[in-house]
Scaffold this motif. Structure first.
Motif, mmCIF file in Angstrom:
data_model
loop_
_atom_site.group_PDB
_atom_site.id
_atom_site.type_symbol
_atom_site.label_atom_id
_atom_site.label_comp_id
_atom_site.label_asym_id
_atom_site.label_seq_id
_atom_site.Cartn_x
_atom_site.Cartn_y
_atom_site.Cartn_z
ATOM 1 N N LEU A 40 0.731 -1.048 -0.036
ATOM 2 C CA LEU A 40 0.066 0.181 0.091
ATOM 3 C C LEU A 40 0.893 1.153 -0.052
ATOM 4 O O LEU A 40 0.345 2.262 -0.499
ATOM 5 N N VAL A 41 2.109 1.257 0.284
ATOM 6 C CA VAL A 41 2.866 2.345 0.615
ATOM 7 C C VAL A 41 3.115 3.105 -0.855
ATOM 8 O O VAL A 41 3.636 4.269 -0.865
ATOM 9 N N THR A 42 3.051 2.430 -1.894
ATOM 10 C CA THR A 42 3.306 3.091 -3.165
ATOM 11 C C THR A 42 1.973 3.789 -3.645
ATOM 12 O O THR A 42 2.017 4.261 -4.649
ATOM 13 N N GLU A 43 0.891 3.751 -2.954
ATOM 14 C CA GLU A 43 -0.557 4.188 -3.076
ATOM 15 C C GLU A 43 -0.996 3.501 -4.438
ATOM 16 O O GLU A 43 -1.233 4.504 -5.397
ATOM 17 N N PRO A 44 -0.839 2.118 -4.737
ATOM 18 C CA PRO A 44 -1.435 1.612 -6.083
ATOM 19 C C PRO A 44 -2.803 1.972 -6.134
ATOM 20 O O PRO A 44 -3.461 2.086 -5.351
ATOM 21 N N ASP A 45 -3.263 1.853 -7.398
ATOM 22 C CA ASP A 45 -4.605 1.968 -7.711
ATOM 23 C C ASP A 45 -5.453 0.578 -7.857
ATOM 24 O O ASP A 45 -6.284 0.250 -7.356
ATOM 25 N N ILE A 46 -4.398 -0.313 -8.005
ATOM 26 C CA ILE A 46 -4.743 -2.156 -8.072
ATOM 27 C C ILE A 46 -3.853 -2.770 -7.027
ATOM 28 O O ILE A 46 -2.697 -2.668 -7.021
ATOM 29 N N LEU A 47 -4.655 -3.605 -6.171
ATOM 30 C CA LEU A 47 -4.178 -4.466 -5.409
ATOM 31 C C LEU A 47 -4.529 -5.870 -5.777
ATOM 32 O O LEU A 47 -5.297 -6.345 -5.640
ATOM 33 N N LEU A 48 -3.090 -6.608 -5.811
ATOM 34 C CA LEU A 48 -3.021 -8.052 -6.165
ATOM 35 C C LEU A 48 -2.726 -8.942 -4.999
ATOM 36 O O LEU A 48 -1.758 -8.540 -4.402
ATOM 37 N N MET A 49 -3.603 -9.802 -4.675
ATOM 38 C CA MET A 49 -3.349 -10.559 -3.477
ATOM 39 C C MET A 49 -3.266 -11.828 -3.731
ATOM 40 O O MET A 49 -4.303 -12.446 -4.326
ATOM 41 N N ASP A 50 -1.946 -12.751 -3.531
ATOM 42 C CA ASP A 50 -2.207 -13.969 -3.999
ATOM 43 C C ASP A 50 -2.152 -15.101 -2.917
ATOM 44 O O ASP A 50 -1.210 -15.151 -2.090
ATOM 45 N N GLU A 51 -3.391 -15.529 -2.326
ATOM 46 C CA GLU A 51 -3.482 -16.335 -0.918
ATOM 47 C C GLU A 51 -2.725 -15.700 0.086
ATOM 48 O O GLU A 51 -2.188 -16.723 0.800
ATOM 49 N N PRO A 52 -2.967 -14.587 0.504
ATOM 50 C CA PRO A 52 -2.182 -14.000 1.593
ATOM 51 C C PRO A 52 -2.359 -14.464 2.929
ATOM 52 O O PRO A 52 -1.725 -14.553 3.787
ATOM 53 N N PHE A 53 -3.789 -14.945 3.091
ATOM 54 C CA PHE A 53 -4.110 -15.417 4.462
ATOM 55 C C PHE A 53 -4.157 -17.176 4.545
ATOM 56 O O PHE A 53 -4.545 -17.611 5.663
ATOM 57 N N ALA A 54 -3.584 -17.785 3.334
ATOM 58 C CA ALA A 54 -3.889 -19.143 3.541
ATOM 59 C C ALA A 54 -3.273 -20.035 4.516
ATOM 60 O O ALA A 54 -3.727 -20.910 5.118
ATOM 61 N N ALA A 55 -2.033 -19.497 5.142
ATOM 62 C CA ALA A 55 -1.310 -20.170 6.042
ATOM 63 C C ALA A 55 -1.599 -19.819 7.677
ATOM 64 O O ALA A 55 -1.129 -20.395 8.618
ATOM 65 N N LEU A 56 -2.723 -18.888 7.805
ATOM 66 C CA LEU A 56 -2.967 -18.392 8.897
ATOM 67 C C LEU A 56 -4.086 -19.341 9.879
ATOM 68 O O LEU A 56 -5.095 -19.792 8.878
ATOM 69 N N ASP A 57 -4.050 -19.087 11.103
ATOM 70 C CA ASP A 57 -5.282 -19.982 11.842
ATOM 71 C C ASP A 57 -6.396 -19.312 11.446
ATOM 72 O O ASP A 57 -6.674 -17.962 10.952
ATOM 73 N N GLU A 58 -7.787 -19.973 11.653
ATOM 74 C CA GLU A 58 -8.880 -19.245 11.299
ATOM 75 C C GLU A 58 -9.259 -18.215 11.956
ATOM 76 O O GLU A 58 -9.884 -17.180 11.444
ATOM 77 N N ILE A 59 -9.014 -17.875 13.319
ATOM 78 C CA ILE A 59 -9.524 -16.743 13.875
ATOM 79 C C ILE A 59 -8.535 -15.451 13.485
ATOM 80 O O ILE A 59 -9.288 -14.519 13.238
ATOM 81 N N THR A 60 -7.335 -15.657 13.264
ATOM 82 C CA THR A 60 -6.611 -14.620 12.451
ATOM 83 C C THR A 60 -7.006 -14.243 11.130
ATOM 84 O O THR A 60 -7.197 -13.005 10.788
ATOM 85 N N ARG A 61 -7.263 -15.256 10.352
ATOM 86 C CA ARG A 61 -7.712 -15.156 9.132
ATOM 87 C C ARG A 61 -9.117 -14.350 9.058
ATOM 88 O O ARG A 61 -9.104 -13.305 7.997
ATOM 89 N N PHE A 62 -10.179 -14.739 9.784
ATOM 90 C CA PHE A 62 -11.391 -13.782 9.890
ATOM 91 C C PHE A 62 -10.976 -12.473 10.143
ATOM 92 O O PHE A 62 -11.579 -11.511 9.746
ATOM 93 N N ARG A 63 -10.104 -12.216 11.136
ATOM 94 C CA ARG A 63 -9.823 -10.851 11.512
ATOM 95 C C ARG A 63 -9.128 -10.000 10.448
ATOM 96 O O ARG A 63 -9.841 -8.915 10.175
ATOM 97 N N LEU A 64 -8.334 -10.554 9.719
ATOM 98 C CA LEU A 64 -7.806 -9.980 8.515
ATOM 99 C C LEU A 64 -8.655 -9.676 7.422
ATOM 100 O O LEU A 64 -8.477 -8.868 6.729
ATOM 101 N N ASN A 65 -9.483 -10.970 7.379
ATOM 102 C CA ASN A 65 -10.782 -10.388 6.250
ATOM 103 C C ASN A 65 -11.407 -9.176 6.708
ATOM 104 O O ASN A 65 -11.628 -8.348 5.770
ATOM 105 N N ASN A 66 -11.840 -9.036 7.793
ATOM 106 C CA ASN A 66 -12.330 -7.816 8.207
ATOM 107 C C ASN A 66 -11.578 -6.583 8.034
ATOM 108 O O ASN A 66 -12.320 -5.575 7.676
ATOM 109 N N ASP A 67 -10.538 -6.598 8.351
ATOM 110 C CA ASP A 67 -9.640 -5.543 8.332
ATOM 111 C C ASP A 67 -9.554 -5.158 6.863
ATOM 112 O O ASP A 67 -9.347 -3.812 6.599
ATOM 113 N N LEU A 68 -9.172 -6.112 5.935
ATOM 114 C CA LEU A 68 -9.076 -5.971 4.517
ATOM 115 C C LEU A 68 -10.337 -5.070 3.923
ATOM 116 O O LEU A 68 -10.152 -4.373 3.156
ATOM 117 N N LEU A 69 -11.464 -5.714 4.272
ATOM 118 C CA LEU A 69 -12.751 -5.065 4.015
ATOM 119 C C LEU A 69 -12.756 -3.592 4.408
ATOM 120 O O LEU A 69 -13.036 -2.935 3.550
#
Length: 271
Positions: free
Chosen positions: A162-191
């Motif tokens: 995000l630091v380059t202030e992009p127009d488009i953000l591409l995300m390649d399975e960024p949360f796949a290795a995380l536990d379910e609770i952390t994944r849910f939290r990051l899903n909410n934060d990403l939205l």
């Protein structure tokens, strides 16, 4: 025939589109046809997920959009805001692994793209700190990656994109290795970030549940060579939260996406 790929700063055909892929294929040097023909349009400000079995070309699509790879045929167009003319600029990429430099601080990891671009140190520091604050890590700028949890490392990776202030953000399975609770939290934060920043997000996942929760559209891909099996719009009240995750509508969408995905796994061995 060689493909034609353009990434114009302004394109009359992309007034409301962020990304357009038309008749795109990708065949690797070893002869494996990974993708296509593949057709996709993504509107500016949309959040879409690419969902499909392993090896279907989801990550390949991201790499083509980012110009990290060239298509074998077809046309890929990426619309950038005025003034962003260099290929690949205006795009932030979050990979499956955080790939942080262990020998330096969180702030310096986030500042790296700006340093490589020649941004003055004081400005780059301020922008890095602002990016860290946006992902909830303002208090960890001086920490080292070894001091962070897996979820925090992914937040640093997101801040670096995000630091380059992009127009488009591409995300390649960024949360796949995380536990379910952390994944849910990051899903909410990403939205929350997506709503506040207005970025176009193209998100790769293997999770039906994650794709439905996050996306305005779920693009279901076939097994290799990847094509679009279904393009499903998720109509849900915004902002989304736990009420949506436990709703009947969410369950219905998950079943619809699962049904569209099922043919892609037909006859494939279980890994």
């Amino acid at each position: 025939m060689s493909s034609v790929k353009t990434s114009p700063a302004a394109d009359a055909g992309l007034t409301h589109l962020a990304v357009s892929l038309r008749g795109v294929t990708k065949t690797y040097d070893n002869g494996v046809m990974a993708l296509g023909p593949f057709d996709l349009t993504v509107r500016k400000g949309e959040f879409i997920s690419l969902l499909g079995p392993s090896g279907c070309g989801k990550s390949t699509v991201l790499r083509l959009i980012a110009e990290l790879s060239a298509p074998s045929s077809g046309i890929v167009r990426v619309a950038h805001r005025e003034g962003v003319v260099q290929p690949g600029h205006g795009i932030g990429f979050v990979f499956q692994e955080p790939t942080l430099m262990p020998w330096t601080s969180v702030r310096e990891n986030v500042r790296l793209p700006l340093r490589l671009a020649g941004v003055p140190k004081a400005e780059a520091r301020g922008r890095a700190d602002a990016a860290l604050a946006s992902v909830g890590l303002a208090d960890f700028a001086d920490a080292f990656p070894r001091e962070l949890s897996g979820g925090m490392k992914m937040r640093v990776s997101l801040a670096r994109a995000l630091v380059t202030e992009p127009d488009i953000l591409l995300m390649d399975e960024p949360f796949a290795a995380l536990d379910e609770i952390t994944r849910f939290r990051l899903n909410n934060d990403l939205l929350a970030l997506w709503r506040s920043l207005g970025k176009t997000v193209i998100f790769v996942t293997h999770s039906v549940f994650e794709s439905v929760y996050l996306s305005q559209r779920v693009v279901v891909m076939t097994a290799r060579p990847g094509r679009i099996q279904a393009d499903i719009r998720i109509e849900a009240v915004e902002p989304r939260g736990e009420a949506f995750r436990t709703s009947t509508a969410y369950g219905d969408y998950c079943r619809k996406v699962s049904d569209a995905l099922a043919p892609s796994y037909s006859g494939q061995p279980l890994l």
